[in-house]
Design a protein around this motif. Structure first.
Motif, mmCIF file in Angstrom:
data_model
loop_
_atom_site.group_PDB
_atom_site.id
_atom_site.type_symbol
_atom_site.label_atom_id
_atom_site.label_comp_id
_atom_site.label_asym_id
_atom_site.label_seq_id
_atom_site.Cartn_x
_atom_site.Cartn_y
_atom_site.Cartn_z
ATOM 1 N N ASN A 46 -2.357 -44.030 8.006
ATOM 2 C CA ASN A 46 -2.751 -42.685 8.719
ATOM 3 C C ASN A 46 -3.936 -42.316 9.230
ATOM 4 O OD1 ASN A 46 0.345 -43.196 9.066
ATOM 5 N ND2 ASN A 46 0.268 -41.970 7.200
ATOM 6 N N THR A 49 -5.463 -44.863 11.977
ATOM 7 C CA THR A 49 -4.768 -44.325 13.271
ATOM 8 C C THR A 49 -5.306 -42.787 13.779
ATOM 9 O OG1 THR A 49 -2.443 -45.286 12.739
ATOM 10 C CG2 THR A 49 -2.481 -43.971 14.613
ATOM 11 N N VAL A 50 -4.837 -41.985 13.021
ATOM 12 C CA VAL A 50 -6.137 -40.714 13.278
ATOM 13 C C VAL A 50 -7.857 -40.358 13.777
ATOM 14 C CG1 VAL A 50 -7.367 -38.319 12.725
ATOM 15 C CG2 VAL A 50 -4.621 -39.061 11.859
ATOM 16 N N MET A 53 -7.158 -42.298 17.781
ATOM 17 C CA MET A 53 -6.884 -41.592 17.888
ATOM 18 C C MET A 53 -8.106 -40.745 18.649
ATOM 19 S SD MET A 53 -3.006 -40.457 16.733
ATOM 20 C CE MET A 53 -2.932 -38.323 17.833
ATOM 21 N N GLN A 54 -8.971 -39.667 17.950
ATOM 22 C CA GLN A 54 -10.186 -38.705 17.822
ATOM 23 C C GLN A 54 -11.313 -40.149 18.604
ATOM 24 O OE1 GLN A 54 -11.885 -37.228 13.728
ATOM 25 N NE2 GLN A 54 -13.695 -36.810 15.427
#
Length: 175
Positions: A46, A49-50, A53-54
Motif C-alpha cells: 500500500n 502504491t501511494v 500515485m504521488q
C-alpha cells in the motif's frame, strides 16, 4: 501402595503435558509470526502504491505548469510546424535539483477564418487587421520524464487551446 501409584502416574502425566504445552506454544508463535509478516507485506504494498500515485500527480502538475508557460507566450504559435519549443525543468521539492524534464510540442489542428463579430470581442494590436484573422485550434502536449532515480514516472499530457492569428502568422504556423 495405591497412593504411590497414583502419585507416580500423576507425575508422569504432568511431564507429558509439559511437552504438549511447548508444542502448542510453538505452533501459536509460528501462526502469530505469519500474521505479522503478512500484515507488514500488505502495508508495504500500500505504501508503494501511494508513493507511485504521488509521483504521478507531481509529474502531471509539472506538465500542466509547462503547458501554461507555452500557452502564455503567443510567439509559440507563430513558429513554423516542427520548430521545437523550449524544454522545461521543474524542481518540485525546492532542493535546487530538477525533478522533471518536460518537452512540450504543439500541433495545429485547424484554422477557421474569424468573422467580424468574433474579431470584435478580442483586443487586437495595431499590427493586426480584423479583416484577416484566423481562429486556430491547437493541441499542446507535454512529455514529462522523472529525472530522479526514484519512481521512473513518465506522463504525456494534452491540452487544447484556441489562438487568434493574423493571416501571415497563420500561413507560417498553421498552413
Amino acid at each position: 501402595m495405591k497412593m504411590g501409584r497414583r502419585f507416580g502416574t500423576s507425575k508422569a502425566l504432568a511431564r507429558s503435558q509439559k511437552g504438549i504445552t511447548l508444542v502448542v506454544g510453538m505452533i501459536m508463535l509460528v501462526l502469530v509470526t505469519i500474521i505479522v509478516v503478512s500484515a507488514f507485506m500488505r502495508s508495504l504494498g500500500n505504501l508503494q502504491t501511494v508513493g507511485n500515485m504521488q509521483a504521478r500527480q507531481e509529474a502531471i502538475a509539472a506538465g500542466d505548469s509547462a503547458i501554461e508557460q507555452v500557452v502564455s507566450t503567443i510567439a509559440n504559435f507563430k513558429l513554423a510546424p516542427g520548430t521545437p519549443l523550449s524544454t522545461y525543468t521543474v524542481d518540485m521539492n525546492n532542493d535546487g535539483v530538477a525533478d522533471f524534464s518536460i518537452t512540450p510540442t504543439r500541433t495545429c489542428i485547424r484554422a477557421i477564418q474569424a468573422s467580424a463579430a468574433s474579431a470584435s470581442d478580442v483586443e487586437l494590436g495595431s499590427s493586426m487587421s480584423s479583416s484577416a484573422l484566423w481562429n486556430t485550434e491547437w493541441d499542446i502536449s507535454a512529455n514529462v520524464v522523472d529525472l530522479s532515480a526514484g519512481s521512473g514516472v513518465a506522463v504525456i499530457i494534452h491540452q487544447g487551446v484556441k489562438v487568434q492569428l493574423s493571416q501571415a502568422d497563420k500561413d507560417v504556423a498553421c498552413p
